[in-house]
Design an enzyme around this catalytic site. Structure first.
Site, PDB file in Angstrom:
ATOM      1  N   LYS A 103       4.055 -15.087   1.621  1.00 56.44           N
ATOM      2  CA  LYS A 103       3.955 -15.801   0.345  1.00 56.44           C
ATOM      3  C   LYS A 103       5.389 -16.034  -0.113  1.00 56.44           C
ATOM      4  O   LYS A 103       5.805 -15.614  -1.212  1.00 56.44           O
ATOM      5  CB  LYS A 103       3.128 -14.936  -0.636  1.00 56.44           C
ATOM      6  CG  LYS A 103       2.737 -15.622  -1.921  1.00 56.44           C
ATOM      7  CD  LYS A 103       1.688 -16.696  -1.758  1.00 56.44           C
ATOM      8  CE  LYS A 103       1.428 -17.386  -3.077  1.00 56.44           C
ATOM      9  NZ  LYS A 103       0.690 -18.638  -2.974  1.00 56.44           N
ATOM     10  N   TYR A 119       0.812  -1.224   0.000  1.00 52.91           N
ATOM     11  CA  TYR A 119       0.000   0.000   0.000  1.00 52.91           C
ATOM     12  C   TYR A 119       0.844   1.272   0.000  1.00 52.91           C
ATOM     13  O   TYR A 119       0.352   2.342  -0.333  1.00 52.91           O
ATOM     14  CB  TYR A 119      -0.942   0.016   1.210  1.00 52.91           C
ATOM     15  CG  TYR A 119      -2.032  -1.032   1.145  1.00 52.91           C
ATOM     16  CD1 TYR A 119      -2.199  -1.830   0.021  1.00 52.91           C
ATOM     17  CD2 TYR A 119      -2.895  -1.223   2.210  1.00 52.91           C
ATOM     18  CE1 TYR A 119      -3.176  -2.793  -0.039  1.00 52.91           C
ATOM     19  CE2 TYR A 119      -3.887  -2.185   2.157  1.00 52.91           C
ATOM     20  CZ  TYR A 119      -4.029  -2.971   1.032  1.00 52.91           C
ATOM     21  OH  TYR A 119      -5.006  -3.922   0.984  1.00 52.91           O
ATOM     22  N   ASP A 125      -4.930  -6.927   5.621  1.00 54.41           N
ATOM     23  CA  ASP A 125      -6.181  -6.243   5.301  1.00 54.41           C
ATOM     24  C   ASP A 125      -7.249  -7.287   4.943  1.00 54.41           C
ATOM     25  O   ASP A 125      -8.389  -7.251   5.421  1.00 54.41           O
ATOM     26  CB  ASP A 125      -5.925  -5.309   4.109  1.00 54.41           C
ATOM     27  CG  ASP A 125      -7.041  -4.321   3.895  1.00 54.41           C
ATOM     28  OD1 ASP A 125      -7.974  -4.292   4.719  1.00 54.41           O
ATOM     29  OD2 ASP A 125      -6.996  -3.578   2.897  1.00 54.41           O
ATOM     30  N   ASP A 154      -2.382 -17.975   1.145  1.00 53.42           N
ATOM     31  CA  ASP A 154      -3.530 -18.678   0.542  1.00 53.42           C
ATOM     32  C   ASP A 154      -3.984 -19.816   1.447  1.00 53.42           C
ATOM     33  O   ASP A 154      -5.186 -20.018   1.663  1.00 53.42           O
ATOM     34  CB  ASP A 154      -3.193 -19.178  -0.878  1.00 53.42           C
ATOM     35  CG  ASP A 154      -1.778 -19.697  -1.027  1.00 53.42           C
ATOM     36  OD1 ASP A 154      -0.989 -19.602  -0.060  1.00 53.42           O
ATOM     37  OD2 ASP A 154      -1.445 -20.215  -2.109  1.00 53.42           O
ATOM     38  N   ASP A 164     -10.517  -8.998   7.618  1.00 52.89           N
ATOM     39  CA  ASP A 164     -11.941  -8.987   7.271  1.00 52.89           C
ATOM     40  C   ASP A 164     -12.512 -10.402   7.321  1.00 52.89           C
ATOM     41  O   ASP A 164     -13.622 -10.632   7.805  1.00 52.89           O
ATOM     42  CB  ASP A 164     -12.160  -8.400   5.877  1.00 52.89           C
ATOM     43  CG  ASP A 164     -12.448  -6.917   5.938  1.00 52.89           C
ATOM     44  OD1 ASP A 164     -11.950  -6.277   6.886  1.00 52.89           O
ATOM     45  OD2 ASP A 164     -13.163  -6.395   5.061  1.00 52.89           O
TER      46      ASP A 164
END
Ligand SMILES: NC(=O)c1ccc[n+]([C@@H]2O[C@H](COP(=O)([O-])OP(=O)(O)OC[C@H]3O[C@@H](n4cnc5c(N)ncnc54)[C@H](O)[C@@H]3O)[C@@H](O)[C@H]2O)c1
Length: 357
Positions: A191, A141, A247, A223, A251
């Site tokens: 990752k 970001y 992020d 993942d 959620d």
């Protein structure tokens, strides 16, 4: 005397923040702590009053305080302002950056009374109690971005994912320290099979793990983690991860608890930390005493734990919330047949009352 700055903000903010103050005052009474509360404007309310969503005066009071409790900001009234004056872009992001809040802590704790509200089967989600520690001021970001035209006339866009060892180390340390006070397990999510930044992340976290031999460390690809969260969420204690992965995973983790009105959060890392519910200003129900104040009340518990080291006070709030839910009291968003529906203020009174009981 702990100095708490209240930033009610917009929409339901003005209804939920006073309920968290009731809980803090009840803790103060029970444990003989005198809090000092000050209040300032932020978001659309600040824009209306003085033409900017983050007035200088508010920033000064934030920097002077020991902790900040934010309600929520934003709403349709301010959606058409220039970007830099919109409540979220003009106030919340700059405030986090100015205060150096590099870590977002979001617990996903399932209260047994709300088990039916979770989208997962009770036998899978029962006992879920995890915390996601998300890096908040680096990674994808914040890396350099650009758009450009290439040879064949195609337009291409580039985002860069940059991490330095120091940035990884400070968030990692925080996760290990948090795990020490919990069930002593850290899952570092990356990752590393594909991304160089993840390989550095993994190296740094592995090195850090040697300083915390009492904490179990595991590495997991993002993942796989997103799948494991719905397969067996109880396997997690503390999850630490980079900004973008965090992020998305926060959620996913948060909805497992049943309602957005239950989710607390803390942004920490600077001198002063910011506590706020995970939800927004809910303009659709603002001013109607329908909002669930529990996320804000639980954010106040986080404040006691993380900013003031008052574990007993934090637990008193959490136990009171659990008790009120067990007794069958519900705000509209978590109402179920056979339960008793109460207003925002009544829910706050019930929690404060149980803290003092
Ligand atoms: N940190 C923040 O201040 C923050 C975060 C997210 C959104 N926002 C802003 O809030 C405004 C509304 O955004 P949105 O509608 O997408 O998200 P929202 O979280 O405000 O509302 C989504 C839905 O959840 C409900 N809801 C939210 N909190 C609730 C609570 N405590 N009790 C009961 N129901 C609750 C709302 O009524 C609505 O139906 C926008 O201006 C957005 O930019 C602010």
């Amino acid at each position: 005397m702990p100095d708490v700055l209240l930033l009610p903000g917009d929409g339901i903010g003005a209804e939920i923040v006073p309920e968290a103050v009731k809980a803090l005052k009840a803790v103060g009474k029970r444990y003989q702590i005198r809090f000092r509360f000050r209040e300032a404007l932020i978001g659309g309310a600040a824009y209306d009053a003085c033409g900017h969503p983050l007035p200088e005066e508010t920033l000064r009071l934030c920097e002077e305080s020991d902790a900040i409790l934010l309600g929520a900001i934003g709403g349709p009234k301010w959606d058409n302002l220039p970007v830099e004056l919109r409540p979220e872009m003009g106030a919340l992001l700059p405030l986090r950056k100015k205060l150096g809040l590099y870590a977002n802590i979001r617990p996903a704790l399932l209260f047994p009374a709300l088990i039916e509200a979770s989208p997962l089967k009770p036998e899978i989600v029962s006992g879920m109690d995890l915390v996601v520690v998300r890096e908040l001021t680096g990674g994808l970001y914040f890396g350099t971005k650009k758009r450009e035209f290439v040879d064949n006339g195609d337009e291409q866009a580039i985002d860069t994912l940059v991490y330095r060892t120091g940035e990884i180390e400070r968030i990692g340390r925080l996760a290990f320290q948090m795990a020490r006070k919990r069930r002593k397990k850290v899952t570092s999510v990356d990752k590393a099979n594909v991304l160089e930044s993840s390989r550095l992340w993994r190296d740094v976290i592995t090195g850090l793990g040697r300083e915390y031999p009492d904490v179990q460390l595991e590495h997991m690809y993002v993942d796989n983690c997103s799948m494991q969260l719905v397969r067996r969420p109880t396997q997690f204690d503390v999850i630490v991860t980079e900004n973008t992965f965090g992020d998305i995973l926060t959620d996913e983790a948060s909805i497992l608890t049943g309602s957005i009105g239950m989710l607390a959060s803390a942004s920490i890392g600077g001198k002063v930390a910011l506590y706020e519910p995970a939800h927004g200003s809910a303009p659709d129900i603002a001013g109607q005493q329908k909002a669930n104040p529990l996320a804000t009340i639980l954010s106040a518990a986080l404040m006691l734990r993380l900013s003031f080291g008052m574990e007993e006070g934090a637990q008193a709030i959490e136990a009171a919330v659990r008790q009120v839910l067990d007794e069958g009291y519900r705000t509209a968003d978590i109402m179920q047949p056979g339960k008793r529906q109460v207003t925002t203020a009544a829910m706050g009174d019930l929690v404060a009352d149980r803290i003092l009981a």
